[in-house]
Design an enzyme around this catalytic site. Structure first.
Site, short mmCIF file in Angstrom:
data_model
loop_
_atom_site.label_atom_id
_atom_site.label_comp_id
_atom_site.label_asym_id
_atom_site.label_seq_id
_atom_site.Cartn_x
_atom_site.Cartn_y
_atom_site.Cartn_z
N LYS A 1 28.90 -22.54 10.75
CA LYS A 1 27.37 -23.04 11.24
C LYS A 1 26.99 -23.74 10.19
O LYS A 1 25.54 -23.55 9.59
CB LYS A 1 26.71 -21.48 11.23
CG LYS A 1 27.25 -20.81 12.58
CD LYS A 1 26.35 -19.54 12.82
CE LYS A 1 26.76 -18.68 13.60
NZ LYS A 1 28.04 -17.82 12.96
P1 5BU Z 1 31.54 -8.84 16.52
O1 5BU Z 1 32.36 -8.00 15.74
O2 5BU Z 1 32.31 -8.85 18.08
O3 5BU Z 1 29.90 -8.41 16.72
O4 5BU Z 1 31.59 -10.54 16.00
C1 5BU Z 1 31.10 -11.34 16.51
C2 5BU Z 1 31.39 -12.72 15.45
O5 5BU Z 1 30.85 -14.00 16.21
C3 5BU Z 1 31.15 -12.69 14.21
O6 5BU Z 1 31.84 -13.35 13.60
C4 5BU Z 1 29.53 -13.52 14.38
O7 5BU Z 1 29.47 -14.26 13.06
C5 5BU Z 1 29.87 -14.55 15.37
N1 5BU Z 1 28.58 -14.99 16.32
C6 5BU Z 1 27.98 -14.07 17.18
O8 5BU Z 1 28.19 -12.66 16.81
N2 5BU Z 1 26.85 -14.30 17.55
C7 5BU Z 1 26.61 -15.60 17.71
O9 5BU Z 1 25.49 -15.95 18.34
C8 5BU Z 1 27.18 -16.70 17.06
C9 5BU Z 1 28.42 -16.22 16.29
BR1 5BU Z 1 26.68 -18.56 16.78
#
Ligand code: 5BU
Length: 489
Positions: free
Chosen positions: A313
């Site tokens: 990012k």
């Molecule tokens: P989760 O464990 O499924 O909640 O992880 C989601 C991943 O996607 C995590 O690495 C976040 O940094 C990433 N992410 C997110 O959750 N939402 C966003 O809007 C963005 C990235 Br951009």
């Protein structure tokens, strides 16, 4: 309609500078030698009333229950019609309010009521269509639109294809002829406008998520294209590779490997590798990041045929991101096929990343929307990001999104915030299921982190997410485009 009445109205509009000549940038980015700005009529009530009278006289049928102006100039004109003809009106907001009722449409209506659309100018017809789409979703019958000026650039045909009959008071050529006849413009100006119209008549409108109409002809929407067909539609070699491997491995799953040690990262990559198209990392979470980790990760990516996606990012000026991307302790450009970047800094960020990529096959994904509660990305911001992507298709492969931000089949939409069991976490993350991400939000790739990494058996969990995500994709491409005249109804 009395011709003399129309002519007088055109001359009055010319006098109040509602018609200007020069070089103007339209909403779509198109450069135009003339600009018709009916907003100025709000300062001239008599002219505005004449415009409203002419529009009312042009309506194709006599039976309407409601009128609705397209924001903004259509609104006061519709209000005049409403008053003169004693017909109730509706207002469709440009954006929903962030508070109160969050209604998009103001005014009373009942399902099945017939509504006449009122617009000042049409180019592609997109603004009219956007409003009609909302009204149709509420169960209103919208079949006719009256428009003061048709710029004759394909808008009427586009709207006809979606079942909207457009009647205009004037076309641009007629308007120009009137101005020429009365000595307001030279023959050169008349010719330049004619030339412009004849060479700029290819416009398109995109419907919310079903299709796009270019000069009245249906163009296939991203959501209905197969990954395989998109291998050749994209401008980007990595997007082609990704589409290829998604369709051969039958997966649209990206695992977010948010673990803290290299050992965990490599073990996870090996376990889920067979089921994924991408492995997304946050290498700054790793306590023991090293070149050895990267070498092993690259070998696993080769072995299982997936791409590496660093969710860095980036969000700074071009000069800074160039150094962050191509240097520092992580040297991301050396190993990550794709990286995320915010659109916030503007074009410079892409130029900076490209300069660090220095000819390597690399790509970036613009973060257009986020999954977290209270995210600040407005509609304008999202549009700004998609515009930026459109300008840099040789480097931007797509967007991180939570909705169908683009129907362009060249772009890949990546959707995080996907889980089967939970609705969110305690720090603002919000989840939807793989099915909802693909079918309702338009995701091409689903990003799953803890749903897999914290499962008892991550490989088994990855297989479930892969199957759910891919089944939803198959369902989506199978969905037939509706009969154009029924779109949105
Ligand atoms: P989760 O464990 O499924 O909640 O992880 C989601 C991943 O996607 C995590 O690495 C976040 O940094 C990433 N992410 C997110 O959750 N939402 C966003 O809007 C963005 C990235 Br951009």
């Amino acid at each position: 309609m009395d011709e003399a009445f129309v002519e007088q109205c055109v001359l009055d509009l010319y006098k109040i500078e509602a018609i200007k000549f020069g070089s103007f940038t339209l909403k779509s980015g198109m450069q135009s030698p003339f600009y018709f700005d009916l907003r100025t009529v709000v300062s001239h009530p008599k002219i505005m009333e004449t415009v409203a009278k002419l529009l009312w006289a042009a309506r194709p049928s006599s039976t309407y229950d409601l009128v609705c102006g397209v924001a903004y100039t259509g609104l006061p004109i519709a209000a005049i019609m409403s008053l003169r003809e004693d017909i109730p009106m509706l207002i469709r907001r440009k954006e929903t309010k962030g508070y109160g009722t969050k209604k998009l449409v103001e005014g009373s209506y009942t399902k099945g009521q017939r509504c006449l659309m009122v617009e000042d100018v049409i180019v592609s017809g997109s603004s009219v269509y956007e409003t009609v789409e909302t009204l149709r979703e509420l169960g209103l019958e919208v079949k006719d639109a009256v428009v003061f000026l048709d710029r004759q650039q394909g808008g009427a045909a586009n709207l006809n294809a979606t079942g909207i009959n457009v009647v205009s008071v004037l076309g641009i050529i007629k308007l120009m002829s009137i101005l020429y006849k009365h000595g307001c413009i030279t023959s050169e100006v008349l010719e330049s406008v004619k030339e412009f119209v004849s060479t700029h008549n290819e416009t398109s409108i995109k419907t919310k998520d079903k299709a796009s109409y270019k000069n009245g002809v249906l163009v296939k929407d991203r959501k209905h294209c197969t990954y395989e067909s998109r291998v050749t539609t994209t401008d980007h070699p990595l997007a082609s590779t990704l589409f290829e491997l998604m369709s051969t491995k039958k997966t649209n799953l990206c695992v977010a490997a948010d673990v803290t040690t290299s050992q965990e990262l490599l073990a996870l990559a090996d376990k889920v590798g067979a089921h994924i198209c991408l492995l997304k990392t946050h290498v700054d979470i790793l306590q023991d990041f090293s070149q050895d980790t990267i070498d092993k990760l690259k070998a696993l990516a080769e072995k299982h045929n997936f791409l590496l996606f660093e969710d860095r990012k980036f969000g700074d000026i071009g000069n800074t991101v160039a150094q962050q991307y191509g240097g520092g302790s992580h040297n991301i450009v050396e190993w990550a096929h794709l990286v995320t970047a915010h659109g916030l800094p503007g074009d410079g960020i892409i130029k900076g990343l490209m300069s660090a990529a220095n000819g390597r096959t690399r790509g970036c994904v613009l973060v257009a929307q986020m999954s977290s509660e209270g995210t600040l990305t407005s509609q304008e911001y999202v549009q700004g990001c998609t515009k930026m992507a459109e300008k840099h298709t040789y480097f931007v492969v797509g967007m991180v999104s939570q909705s169908n931000v683009s129907s362009d089949p060249r772009f890949i939409l990546f959707t995080p915030g996907v889980q089967l069991k939970k609705a969110g976490d305690t720090l603002g993350q919000q989840y939807v299921t793989p099915k909802a991400a693909v079918l309702e939000r338009g995701a091409d790739v689903i990003i799953v982190g803890r749903g897999i990494t914290q499962a008892e058996d991550p490989a088994a969990a990855a297989l479930i997410y892969k199957e759910e995500g891919y089944a939803a994709y198959l369902e989506r491409i199978e969905q037939k485009l509706e009969n154009p005249s029924a779109v949105g109804s």
